[in-house]
Design an enzyme around this catalytic site. Structure first.
Site, PDB file in Angstrom:
ATOM      1  N   TYR A   5      -6.372  16.544  -7.924  1.00 37.14           N
ATOM      2  CA  TYR A   5      -5.555  16.888  -9.090  1.00 37.14           C
ATOM      3  C   TYR A   5      -6.068  18.092  -9.863  1.00 37.14           C
ATOM      4  CZ  TYR A   5      -2.354  12.930  -8.882  1.00 37.14           C
ATOM      5  OH  TYR A   5      -1.362  12.066  -8.500  1.00 37.14           O
ATOM      6  N   ASP A  51      -3.068   7.078  -7.554  1.00 37.12           N
ATOM      7  CA  ASP A  51      -1.667   7.409  -7.811  1.00 37.12           C
ATOM      8  C   ASP A  51      -0.768   6.672  -6.831  1.00 37.12           C
ATOM      9  OD1 ASP A  51       0.621   8.847  -8.796  1.00 37.12           O
ATOM     10  OD2 ASP A  51       0.491  10.047  -6.965  1.00 37.12           O
ATOM     11  N   ASP A  99       1.832   2.977  -7.348  1.00 38.11           N
ATOM     12  CA  ASP A  99       3.270   2.826  -7.097  1.00 38.11           C
ATOM     13  C   ASP A  99       3.504   1.616  -6.195  1.00 38.11           C
ATOM     14  OD1 ASP A  99       3.958   5.064  -8.599  1.00 38.11           O
ATOM     15  OD2 ASP A  99       5.314   5.864  -7.071  1.00 38.11           O
ATOM     16  N   LYS A 154     -11.751   6.239   1.488  1.00 40.98           N
ATOM     17  CA  LYS A 154     -11.498   6.510   2.908  1.00 40.98           C
ATOM     18  C   LYS A 154     -12.806   7.098   3.438  1.00 40.98           C
ATOM     19  CE  LYS A 154      -8.728   6.983   6.512  1.00 40.98           C
ATOM     20  NZ  LYS A 154      -8.149   5.848   7.261  1.00 40.98           N
ATOM     21  N   ASP A 197      -6.029   2.718   3.528  1.00 45.22           N
ATOM     22  CA  ASP A 197      -4.906   2.298   4.386  1.00 45.22           C
ATOM     23  C   ASP A 197      -4.881   0.776   4.534  1.00 45.22           C
ATOM     24  OD1 ASP A 197      -7.307   2.637   5.776  1.00 45.22           O
ATOM     25  OD2 ASP A 197      -6.392   3.536   7.556  1.00 45.22           O
TER      26      ASP A 197
HETATM   27  C1  IPM Z   1       1.655   9.155 -12.389  1.00 44.81           C
HETATM   28  C2  IPM Z   1       2.558  10.279 -11.999  1.00 44.81           C
HETATM   29  C3  IPM Z   1       1.816  11.587 -12.210  1.00 44.81           C
HETATM   30  C4  IPM Z   1       0.586  11.572 -11.336  1.00 44.81           C
HETATM   31  C5  IPM Z   1       2.650  12.836 -11.951  1.00 44.81           C
HETATM   32  C6  IPM Z   1       3.937  12.837 -12.733  1.00 44.81           C
HETATM   33  C7  IPM Z   1       1.860  14.091 -12.205  1.00 44.81           C
HETATM   34  O1  IPM Z   1       2.990  10.138 -10.705  1.00 44.81           O
HETATM   35  O2  IPM Z   1       1.254   9.080 -13.570  1.00 44.81           O
HETATM   36  O3  IPM Z   1       1.338   8.314 -11.540  1.00 44.81           O
HETATM   37  O4  IPM Z   1       0.655  11.952 -10.162  1.00 44.81           O
HETATM   38  O5  IPM Z   1      -0.452  11.199 -11.827  1.00 44.81           O
HETATM   39 MN    MN Z   2       2.288   8.334  -9.737  1.00 41.65          MN
END
Ligand code: IPM
Ligand code: MN
Length: 336
Positions: free
Chosen positions: A131, A238, A242, A181, A214
């Site tokens: 990042y 990140d 999700d 990893k 993974d």
């Molecule tokens: C999150 C989002 C951000 C990230 C993006 C929008 C930059 O996906 O907060 O998880 O990748 O950190």
């Molecule tokens: Mn994200």
């Protein structure tokens, strides 16, 4: 507690774009209904603001933000602005400049149609990894184009993320898993592993485990009960969060805290979901992730009992109805 005896917290509110302002309004309503005193200052930032006058996050605005107790953010990003501009210029700039080095993302719940209950927290390192923007491009637009984007890992960064994870585990089921990893990313993985074990040695009461990222994806779906606290790097965190949202009840419930645990400035609280421009103004946005993010803020500001009431109300709510209806029900529930 009588209002006069509770502190007033000075909160910078960045509703942002799309559904951001809608869900943030409900989050504030619920926090106030829980008896937490807030002094709110709105900041008009995000993609729409950028399109209007070019400001993303000026140094002057950043300096003003430093003076608040916390920042509550809805969502930023709009389809008219190319990817990366608002993300880097606003969200990541705040994370880096305010040294919000821990991204804490709790997952509690059960996905629809599933019987697997989740209760774990991901501690995502929030200021390093790929990042940081290291790298560059050569010979762009030719067949010889080269692009590099390095992952930056410092001992300090890995160590402080691990330390936060172990301290958190001490308040929970006393188990921390490092996810990385190490079999491929041997330089970064080695640094993380050594930092993890160095911190672990200070917490003999906490059990440890390691998973490759993974494999962790499989366990998130098939055996999440093995997890209590997970610590991982910025990009793995990140992606994993999700997935964590998807398997534990949906991204509509996923909350996050961008923390400066050293408290040298404000921390920032935002739902994991984005600005969802396709449903803006329809009332379809579930404000629960924003409400739960506000609960993390309330907790971090020292009002644990109110935070617990907000979490309990969210857990008991069916999550049906419009944005306003869900917010209204949660507000009524926390008011007692
Ligand atoms: C999150 C989002 C951000 C990230 C993006 C929008 C930059 O996906 O907060 O998880 O990748 O950190
Ligand atoms: Mn994200």
């Amino acid at each position: 507690m009588a209002p006069s005896s509770t502190p007033t917290h000075r909160i910078a509110v960045i509703g942002g774009d799309g559904i951001g302002p809608e869900v943030t309004a409900e989050a504030i309503r619920v926090v106030q209904a829980a008896g937490v005193q807030l002094e709110l200052t709105d900041f008009d930032l995000g993609g729409s603001r950028y399109l209007r006058d070019g400001e993303i996050l000026s140094d002057e605005t950043l300096e003003r933000l430093r003076g608040f107790d916390a920042i509550l953010l809805g969502a930023v990003g709009t389809p008219e602005v190319p990817p990366g501009v608002i993300e880097r210029g606003l969200l990541l700039k705040m994370r880096f400049e305010l040294d919000l080095y821990v991204n804490q993302r709790p997952f509690v719940g059960t996905a629809p149609g599933s019987t697997v209950a989740h209760d774990f927290v991901v501690i995502r390192e929030n200021t390093e990894g790929p990042y940081v923007g290291e790298g560059g491009v050569l010979r762009k637009g030719t067949v010889h184009e080269v692009a590099t984007q390095g992952s930056v890992n410092t001992w300090m960064g890995a160590e402080r993320a691990c330390r936060y994870a172990f301290e958190l585990a001490m308040t929970r089921r006393r188990h921390v898993t490092l996810v990385h990893k190490t079999n491929v990313l041997t330089f970064a993985g080695d640094l993380w592993q050594r930092a993890f074990h160095a911190v672990a040695a200070e917490f003999p009461q906490v059990a440890t485990a390691y998973n490759h990222v993974d494999a962790a994806c499989i366990y998130f779906v098939q055996d999440p009960q093995r997890y209590d606290v997970i610590v991982t790097d910025n990009l793995f965190g990140d992606i994993l969060t999700d997935l964590g949202g998807a398997v534990s009840g949906g991204i509509g419930l996923a909350s996050s805290a961008n923390l400066n645990p050293a408290r040298t400035g404000p921390s920032m609280f935002e739902p994991v979901h984005g600005s969802a421009p396709d449903i803006v103004g329809t009332g379809k946005a579930n404000p629960t992730a924003a409400v739960l993010s506000a609960a993390l803020m309330v907790d971090f500001l020292g009002e644990g009992a109110a935070a617990e009431r907000i979490r309990a109300a969210c857990a008991a709510d069916p999550g049906t109805g419009t944005t306003r209806q869900i917010g209204g029900r949660l507000a009524a529930a926390v008011a007692g």
